[in-house]
Every structure is written in C-alpha cells, then in structure tokens.
Write an enzyme that holds these catalytic residues in place. Structure first.
Site, PDB file in Angstrom:
ATOM      1  N   GLY A   1     -61.738 -63.746  25.891  1.00 10.55           N
ATOM      2  CA  GLY A   1     -62.840 -63.042  25.238  1.00 10.55           C
ATOM      3  C   GLY A   1     -64.156 -63.467  25.860  1.00 10.55           C
TER       4      GLY A   1
ATOM      5  N   HIS B   1     -70.582 -65.660  18.313  1.00 15.84           N
ATOM      6  CA  HIS B   1     -71.491 -65.794  19.469  1.00 15.84           C
ATOM      7  C   HIS B   1     -72.667 -64.830  19.327  1.00 15.84           C
ATOM      8  CE1 HIS B   1     -69.718 -68.673  22.187  1.00 15.84           C
ATOM      9  NE2 HIS B   1     -68.564 -68.056  22.243  1.00 15.84           N
TER      10      HIS B   1
ATOM     11  N   HIS C   1     -64.549 -65.272  16.570  1.00 13.66           N
ATOM     12  CA  HIS C   1     -65.212 -66.214  17.485  1.00 13.66           C
ATOM     13  C   HIS C   1     -66.317 -65.491  18.267  1.00 13.66           C
ATOM     14  CE1 HIS C   1     -64.813 -69.624  20.594  1.00 13.66           C
ATOM     15  NE2 HIS C   1     -65.501 -68.708  21.261  1.00 13.66           N
ATOM     16  N   GLU C   2     -66.002 -64.273  18.753  1.00 16.80           N
ATOM     17  CA  GLU C   2     -66.985 -63.544  19.578  1.00 16.80           C
ATOM     18  C   GLU C   2     -68.142 -63.022  18.730  1.00 16.80           C
ATOM     19  OE1 GLU C   2     -66.635 -64.123  22.531  1.00 16.80           O
ATOM     20  OE2 GLU C   2     -64.509 -64.620  22.630  1.00 16.80           O
TER      21      GLU C   2
ATOM     22  N   GLN D   1     -73.140 -65.045  25.784  1.00 18.34           N
ATOM     23  CA  GLN D   1     -72.707 -66.106  26.700  1.00 18.34           C
ATOM     24  C   GLN D   1     -73.171 -65.874  28.135  1.00 18.34           C
ATOM     25  OE1 GLN D   1     -68.500 -65.712  25.050  1.00 18.34           O
ATOM     26  NE2 GLN D   1     -68.534 -67.871  25.613  1.00 18.34           N
TER      27      GLN D   1
ATOM     28  N   CYS E   1     -63.635 -72.391  24.308  1.00 21.62           N
ATOM     29  CA  CYS E   1     -64.814 -71.549  24.491  1.00 21.62           C
ATOM     30  C   CYS E   1     -65.295 -71.704  25.930  1.00 21.62           C
ATOM     31  CB  CYS E   1     -65.915 -71.977  23.519  1.00 21.62           C
ATOM     32  SG  CYS E   1     -67.400 -70.968  23.656  1.00 21.62           S
ATOM     33  N   LEU E   2     -65.549 -70.580  26.582  1.00 24.13           N
ATOM     34  CA  LEU E   2     -66.001 -70.641  27.976  1.00 24.13           C
ATOM     35  C   LEU E   2     -67.388 -71.270  28.077  1.00 24.13           C
ATOM     36  CD1 LEU E   2     -64.715 -67.149  29.167  1.00 24.13           C
ATOM     37  CD2 LEU E   2     -63.613 -69.385  29.431  1.00 24.13           C
TER      38      LEU E   2
HETATM   39  O1  K1U Z   1     -65.697 -66.683  23.728  1.00 22.92           O
HETATM   40  C1  K1U Z   1     -65.192 -67.438  24.548  1.00 22.92           C
HETATM   41  O2  K1U Z   1     -65.774 -68.450  24.886  1.00 22.92           O
HETATM   42  C2  K1U Z   1     -63.830 -67.124  25.125  1.00 22.92           C
HETATM   43  C3  K1U Z   1     -62.717 -67.923  24.469  1.00 22.92           C
HETATM   44  C4  K1U Z   1     -62.108 -67.076  23.379  1.00 22.92           C
HETATM   45  C5  K1U Z   1     -61.236 -67.768  22.382  1.00 22.92           C
HETATM   46  C6  K1U Z   1     -60.159 -68.547  22.760  1.00 22.92           C
HETATM   47  C7  K1U Z   1     -59.361 -69.155  21.808  1.00 22.92           C
HETATM   48  C8  K1U Z   1     -59.619 -68.979  20.477  1.00 22.92           C
HETATM   49  C9  K1U Z   1     -60.703 -68.224  20.106  1.00 22.92           C
HETATM   50  C10 K1U Z   1     -61.503 -67.607  21.052  1.00 22.92           C
HETATM   51  C11 K1U Z   1     -61.703 -68.269  25.559  1.00 22.92           C
HETATM   52  O3  K1U Z   1     -61.165 -67.417  26.171  1.00 22.92           O
HETATM   53  S1  K1U Z   1     -61.355 -69.942  25.848  1.00 22.92           S
HETATM   54  C12 K1U Z   1     -60.085 -69.893  27.100  1.00 22.92           C
HETATM   55  C13 K1U Z   1     -58.753 -69.487  26.573  1.00 22.92           C
HETATM   56  O4  K1U Z   1     -58.520 -69.466  25.394  1.00 22.92           O
HETATM   57  C14 K1U Z   1     -57.684 -69.094  27.536  1.00 22.92           C
HETATM   58  C15 K1U Z   1     -57.839 -69.203  28.880  1.00 22.92           C
HETATM   59  C16 K1U Z   1     -56.816 -68.822  29.750  1.00 22.92           C
HETATM   60  C17 K1U Z   1     -55.636 -68.339  29.256  1.00 22.92           C
HETATM   61  C18 K1U Z   1     -55.451 -68.236  27.900  1.00 22.92           C
HETATM   62  C19 K1U Z   1     -56.484 -68.602  27.039  1.00 22.92           C
HETATM   63 ZN    ZN Z   2     -66.812 -68.898  22.880  1.00 25.02          ZN
END
Ligand code: K1U
Ligand code: ZN
Length: 167
Positions: free
Chosen positions: A46, A137, A133-134, A51, A91-92
């Site tokens: 996501g 943000h 979560h998004e 972000q 979270c990225l």
């Molecule tokens: O919003 C963001 O920072 C993105 C975030 C979204 C998220 C992940 C987990 C739970 C709630 C929201 C991410 O994508 S973190 C990375 C991640 O979860 C992932 C990365 C590679 C493969 C699978 C998952």
């Molecule tokens: Zn996030």
C-alpha cells in the site's frame, strides 16, 4: 512513469492532513501510476500520497502475491466498521520496524476510482487493515503512534542512528 521519494518517520510532513481531490483528471491518474510504481518497487502492499509528500487524498493498494490486483482509492471514507483484529504492521515510511496494531476487522469503504466513479467495498482481513493504515496516513497518522511512548522513542532513536550511518 516515475519512482517517487518516500518520506521517513519522524518527518513532520507525515503529519499533514491531506485535502480531498476535487477532480479526478490526468494529473491524478499520473499520480496513481507513479504511486503504484513506487509501491511495487519498495516493495509494499500500500502507499498513501502523504508518504510521497503529496497532500491529496489518494491511496494505492495491492495485496495480491503476483501484483495483479492494483486498487486506487481516491477520497476514501470508512462508512461502517465492525469487530477487532490485531495484525503485525509495517510501513514504508518506518523502514524495518514491525509491530502489532489493533484495528477494525471489517470495514465498508466508499471512494472514487481512477475514472472518478464512486464505488463501495466491504472487506476484512489484510485488505481492511491496509485501507485503515493508508487512511490514517491521509489524516497525518503513522502506525507507530498506536504504540507506547517508550516504543516510539526507541523507534526514533533506531531510525536516527540508521540515518547517521547511511549519510
Ligand atoms: O503504507 C505503507 O507504508 C505500506 C505498508 C502497508 C501495510 C503493511 C502491513 C500492514 C498494514 C499496512 C507496507 O506495504 S509495509 C511492507 C509490507 O507489508 C510488505 C512488503 C513486501 C511484501 C509483502 C508485504
Ligand atoms: Zn505506512
């Protein structure tokens, strides 16, 4: 298309509240395409416009294994929510930090798609977590703010140390 730089916690710009999109036009469609490319490259499931330092209410999500289910949510609103689930989140904008957050198990969301059409979605599990979560943000909230002050302090110290090493 373009890869967009992702803001990292505790950058103050992550706390800005995003404004609604007035018109879904080519500018927004280009933003969605660039956000999708950035999310896939990260990699993540996501990304909210906040972000990438764009303070408009745009989110992209793809929770599929093979990156074939891209969804854009423009001006997303949660209309109804039910139950509770606790999920490990990442979270990225907070790279390398994972912790558990309790959120609604089921949500009903209304948003606009890339063509500017309104749609509603009822969903649960990981997609419901990711949508919440998004939207946080877009409202200027980062998932670590659900954690204790002690944990938030430790995360800030860890990220500051890492930033010094990579500078
Ligand atoms: O919003 C963001 O920072 C993105 C975030 C979204 C998220 C992940 C987990 C739970 C709630 C929201 C991410 O994508 S973190 C990375 C991640 O979860 C992932 C990365 C590679 C493969 C699978 C998952
Ligand atoms: Zn996030």
């Amino acid at each position: 298309m373009a890869l967009l730089p992702i803001l990292h916690y505790p950058d103050e710009r992550l706390h800005k509240r995003a404004k609604p999109v007035a018109v879904v036009d080519e500018r927004i469609r280009t933003l969605v395409a660039n956000m999708a490319e950035t999310m896939y490259a990260a990699p993540g499931i996501g990304l909210a416009a906040t972000q990438v330092d764009v303070h408009e209410r745009v989110v992209v999500i793809d929770i599929s294994e093979d990156k074939t289910d891209l969804r854009a949510f423009i001006n997303p609103e949660i209309l109804e929510r039910r139950g509770e689930q606790t999920c490990e989140e990442g979270c990225l904008s907070v790279p390398g930090i994972y912790d558990t957050v309790t959120r609604s198990e089921w949500v009903k969301v209304r948003a606009l798609n890339e063509r500017g059409e309104s749609f509603e979605l009822e969903t649960d599990g990981l997609l419901a977590v990711c949508i919440q979560h998004e939207i946080d943000h877009l409202d200027g909230k980062v998932f670590v703010e659900y954690l204790s002050q002690l944990k938030q302090g430790r995360i800030k110290t860890k990220l500051a140390k890492r930033a010094r090493i990579t500078a």
